[in-house]
Motif scaffolding. Structure first.
Motif, PDB file in Angstrom:
ATOM      1  N   ARG A   6       0.834  -1.202   0.000  1.00  0.00           N
ATOM      2  CA  ARG A   6       0.000   0.000   0.000  1.00  0.00           C
ATOM      3  C   ARG A   6       0.867   1.249   0.000  1.00  0.00           C
ATOM      4  O   ARG A   6       1.837   1.357   0.752  1.00  0.00           O
ATOM      5  N   LYS A   7       0.470   2.213  -0.822  1.00  0.00           N
ATOM      6  CA  LYS A   7       1.130   3.524  -0.769  1.00  0.00           C
ATOM      7  C   LYS A   7       0.515   4.299   0.390  1.00  0.00           C
ATOM      8  O   LYS A   7      -0.709   4.344   0.538  1.00  0.00           O
ATOM      9  N   ILE A   8       1.339   4.882   1.255  1.00  0.00           N
ATOM     10  CA  ILE A   8       0.854   5.670   2.391  1.00  0.00           C
ATOM     11  C   ILE A   8       1.032   7.145   2.042  1.00  0.00           C
ATOM     12  O   ILE A   8       2.150   7.670   2.043  1.00  0.00           O
ATOM     13  N   ASP A   9      -0.086   7.785   1.734  1.00  0.00           N
ATOM     14  CA  ASP A   9      -0.001   9.134   1.176  1.00  0.00           C
ATOM     15  C   ASP A   9       0.713  10.139   2.070  1.00  0.00           C
ATOM     16  O   ASP A   9       1.457  10.967   1.588  1.00  0.00           O
ATOM     17  N   ASN A  10       0.468  10.067   3.352  1.00  0.00           N
ATOM     18  CA  ASN A  10       1.133  11.037   4.228  1.00  0.00           C
ATOM     19  C   ASN A  10       2.358  10.454   4.916  1.00  0.00           C
ATOM     20  O   ASN A  10       2.884  11.041   5.853  1.00  0.00           O
ATOM     21  N   TYR A 166       5.627   3.379   1.613  1.00  0.00           N
ATOM     22  CA  TYR A 166       4.831   2.193   1.257  1.00  0.00           C
ATOM     23  C   TYR A 166       4.842   1.230   2.444  1.00  0.00           C
ATOM     24  O   TYR A 166       5.834   1.140   3.169  1.00  0.00           O
ATOM     25  N   GLN A 167       3.717   0.504   2.596  1.00  0.00           N
ATOM     26  CA  GLN A 167       3.619  -0.473   3.694  1.00  0.00           C
ATOM     27  C   GLN A 167       3.155  -1.832   3.185  1.00  0.00           C
ATOM     28  O   GLN A 167       2.449  -1.925   2.174  1.00  0.00           O
ATOM     29  N   PHE A 168       3.525  -2.866   3.935  1.00  0.00           N
ATOM     30  CA  PHE A 168       3.114  -4.228   3.608  1.00  0.00           C
ATOM     31  C   PHE A 168       3.255  -5.050   4.884  1.00  0.00           C
ATOM     32  O   PHE A 168       3.732  -4.537   5.909  1.00  0.00           O
ATOM     33  N   GLU A 169       2.835  -6.306   4.831  1.00  0.00           N
ATOM     34  CA  GLU A 169       2.961  -7.159   6.020  1.00  0.00           C
ATOM     35  C   GLU A 169       3.927  -8.308   5.785  1.00  0.00           C
ATOM     36  O   GLU A 169       3.980  -8.866   4.678  1.00  0.00           O
ATOM     37  N   ILE A 170       4.676  -8.638   6.800  1.00  0.00           N
ATOM     38  CA  ILE A 170       5.485  -9.851   6.771  1.00  0.00           C
ATOM     39  C   ILE A 170       5.203 -10.592   8.067  1.00  0.00           C
ATOM     40  O   ILE A 170       5.330 -10.008   9.153  1.00  0.00           O
ATOM     41  N   GLU A 171       4.765 -11.830   7.955  1.00  0.00           N
ATOM     42  CA  GLU A 171       4.428 -12.643   9.133  1.00  0.00           C
ATOM     43  C   GLU A 171       3.445 -11.915  10.047  1.00  0.00           C
ATOM     44  O   GLU A 171       3.572 -11.928  11.276  1.00  0.00           O
ATOM     45  N   GLY A 172       2.506 -11.197   9.446  1.00  0.00           N
ATOM     46  CA  GLY A 172       1.507 -10.472  10.233  1.00  0.00           C
ATOM     47  C   GLY A 172       1.999  -9.179  10.849  1.00  0.00           C
ATOM     48  O   GLY A 172       1.230  -8.440  11.455  1.00  0.00           O
ATOM     49  N   LYS A 173       3.289  -8.883  10.675  1.00  0.00           N
ATOM     50  CA  LYS A 173       3.834  -7.631  11.219  1.00  0.00           C
ATOM     51  C   LYS A 173       3.815  -6.564  10.132  1.00  0.00           C
ATOM     52  O   LYS A 173       4.166  -6.843   8.977  1.00  0.00           O
ATOM     53  N   GLN A 174       3.428  -5.352  10.497  1.00  0.00           N
ATOM     54  CA  GLN A 174       3.447  -4.253   9.527  1.00  0.00           C
ATOM     55  C   GLN A 174       4.872  -3.771   9.292  1.00  0.00           C
ATOM     56  O   GLN A 174       5.603  -3.504  10.244  1.00  0.00           O
TER      57      GLN A 174
END
Lengths: 406, 406
Positions: A6-10, A166-174
């Motif tokens: 996900r792109k995080i706009d701010n 940008y954000q994503f998850e790895i092993e349920g961690k943000q």
């Protein structure tokens, strides 16, 4: 894969856990704006960097290389704008070491955990009194305001701040990757330094990070061109502090492709912002090359097209000049058969089967009126693809760069 | 050696014995000027040629290569401006063959003794009716008027004709080398084709001529740059008809160096005229690199400096910007130690021992007010030297190239 990112706009360089940033006006620069910036991670971070290929390298490049060489860890970055500390000899080098030392003392960390970067005028000594005052007074915070101050402090004649997140998850961690950059603004008297700083709370193996970063930079920051000049101070740095607390990422980790794609997205986002803000530019030009024999070939063709003064002036003049595009591809050094090639402007086909295709000039002019212009080349020669970004060449570019230094 | 070689101010491609030339207005071009030119030698001449390195090559390039491949002899050259006959597929190729055939028929010589060149718009078919009318009506004469007509006929948006002529003696016989060229004018919609035609009455071995020509072109025509773009139609051709009647020149002949130096002088003279007449240019820039490890290294550094948009705009703005010069040398790809480097603007020292040297800005501005600007770089790294030529980058360049095709 990409839908997970996900792109995080701010978002910014302080969005990843544990990162602080700030900027301060130390009056190093002749105009009024913040000119010294800091990034700090509350734990030391695994670091990777890519530097200018110019034979002439500025003092801060030497110092940052030395810092990273020690244990591949960086905990803070100190950056000034207004003076590149390049071509400044022995004194320049000791000044860069002093910047590093004062920053380390302020933060209570080892010298080699500090990276140093500078951008601005070359051939002049830094005013070290002002630099020291700046380092003493600069504040850093875990806030978007701090990140904004940093993003402003590193600019020279850029017309706007350049940030991405940008954000994503790895092993349920943000997991978050943030970035700030400065680009192709040219400062009196000198050159377009490109600086990029990426922060992430990913937990990543040192060698894997270096490898991924090098590959990503080759496809993003190294695929932009404003005027073909490579500065003495270019540097892109990534810090990964591990605070997302997933298990360590390596090429074998199932989520490795997600991390690498996110790293690429942040880098591409910043690279495009730099290209769009090229001196005097009115448009961002994106060139995609598909169907090449190799990625390297696709990249060189894309970059040659976007770097051609004739293509750049044609786009400025809203001229769907397929001949200049074809010609630039032809002298890129890559081998291909022009008779197999297709050239598109957006969705408008301009050239195929070795011959121009008739198209509506009106439609083309309308397309070229947009702020983002896409040139697409199909080589039909293989499976590889590549992209490059640049801007148009305008009267304003000549004006900015033909003005006196003094 | 060079004192033996005289520049002939009013000389041209018809000054060497046995050469005829002419031009004719066939209305191939949309503006009113001569647009078809011919060179004819009354005996067939030994030929050597250097062509564009662009992957996209125009039809006349194929035809001329084929002509020369047959027996390395050329007796006539037919050139049109206004249309490059490039990206014109099968029809373009048969049109170029037709140009060759009609010229051969007119002169009563074999097809393969005719070279064909075109320059102008790309992606459009030649109007073959007009071309044929041009070939039928064109006259050629052994006079400077004929040479001037030819020189005019090959121009596109060049602002002036480009000719040169040098003489020397071999075994008491007068030998002449003449030349005509067109350069960096850009024609709607397309690209800067560089064409050069050299004529000489020297008697020279075919292989020796090819070898010498290739070396000379690398140091002259290949060392000029206006905007870095290489066209689909570039061609430089030399014809040596032997009518000076000295014994055959080879590398072993005692006067070989004189011939080669004269060939270089004609080529350099034309190359500089092309650079000076670059689109929108107000100045000729000459960059000399001395003290390099190899000639190749000296040449690449010189050409990178003279090709840098930042250097070009600085010269336009009368800015003695040593930083941009240093920076361009640094990213040329050559390896050298910037601390050993010296940079001069004319006789003004700007940079030495890794540091800028203080100089009079007033003196520098005065120097930069001249029409010819010399940048000199000493690498202190070896014995080799090289030169390159270009022009400043101006508002007018953007204006010329940003205008619509139609």
């Amino acid at each position: 894969m990409t839908t997970k990112i996900r792109k995080i706009d701010n978002g910014s360089i302080t969005t990843p856990k544990g990162f602080y940033a700030g900027g301060y006006e130390a009056h190093i620069r002749y105009t009024h704006k913040k000119d010294i910036g800091i990034i700090y991670s509350d734990v030391s971070a695994t670091a990777a960097a890519v530097y200018t290929q110019n034979v002439v390298q500025a003092a801060p490049i030497f110092v940052t290389k030395e810092s990273i060489a020690k244990e591949n860890k960086i905990q803070a970055v100190i950056v000034n704008s207004g003076n590149a500390n390049a071509c400044t000899g022995e004194k320049g080098l000791s000044d860069a070491y002093a910047m590093r030392k004062w920053t380390a003392e302020k933060l209570g960390i080892a010298d080699h955990l500090v990276a140093v970067a500078s951008t601005g005028v070359i051939g002049e000594y830094l005013n070290m009194e002002k630099v020291q005052e700046g380092i003493n007074n600069i504040e850093y915070e875990r806030s978007s305001a701090g990140a904004k101050s940093f993003a402003e402090a590193i600019l020279t004649t850029d017309t706007c701040e350049k940030t991405a997140c940008y954000q994503f998850e790895i092993e349920g961690k943000q997991v978050t990757i943030g970035g700030a950059a400065k680009g192709s603004g040219m400062i009196h008297p000198n050159m377009a330094t490109m600086l990029g700083f990426l922060t992430t709370d990913a937990n990543i193996d040192e060698k894997s990070l270096q490898q991924a970063f090098r590959e990503v930079i080759d496809e993003t920051f190294n695929q932009i061109t404003v005027d073909g000049d490579t500065s003495t101070n270019d540097m892109v740095l990534v810090l990964a502090n591990g605070k997302a607390e997933h298990s360590m990422l390596t090429e074998e980790h199932p989520d490795w492709p997600v991390f690498k794609e996110a790293l690429r997205k942040v880098s591409e986002d910043l690279a495009k912002q730099i290209a769009r803000d090229g001196e005097g530019a009115t448009k961002l030009i994106e060139v995609s090359v598909n169907g090449a024999k190799s990625k390297q070939e696709a990249n060189i063709i894309a970059k040659t097209i976007v770097g051609s003064s004739l293509v750049k002036t044609a786009i400025y003049g809203k001229d769907a000049n397929w001949g200049r595009i074809l010609c630039a591809a032809g002298y890129s050094g890559a081998e291909f058969d022009p008779n197999q090639m297709e050239v598109y402007l957006g969705h408008i086909l301009l050239f195929k089967n070795g011959l121009p295709v008739s198209f509506s000039e009106q439609e083309a002019i309308q397309y070229l009126d947009q702020e983002i212009v896409e040139i697409k080349v199909m080589l039909n020669n293989g499976e590889a693809q590549g992209k490059a970004w640049g801007c148009d060449l305008t009267y304003e570019y000549v004006k900015i760069n033909a003005s006196y230094r003094t």
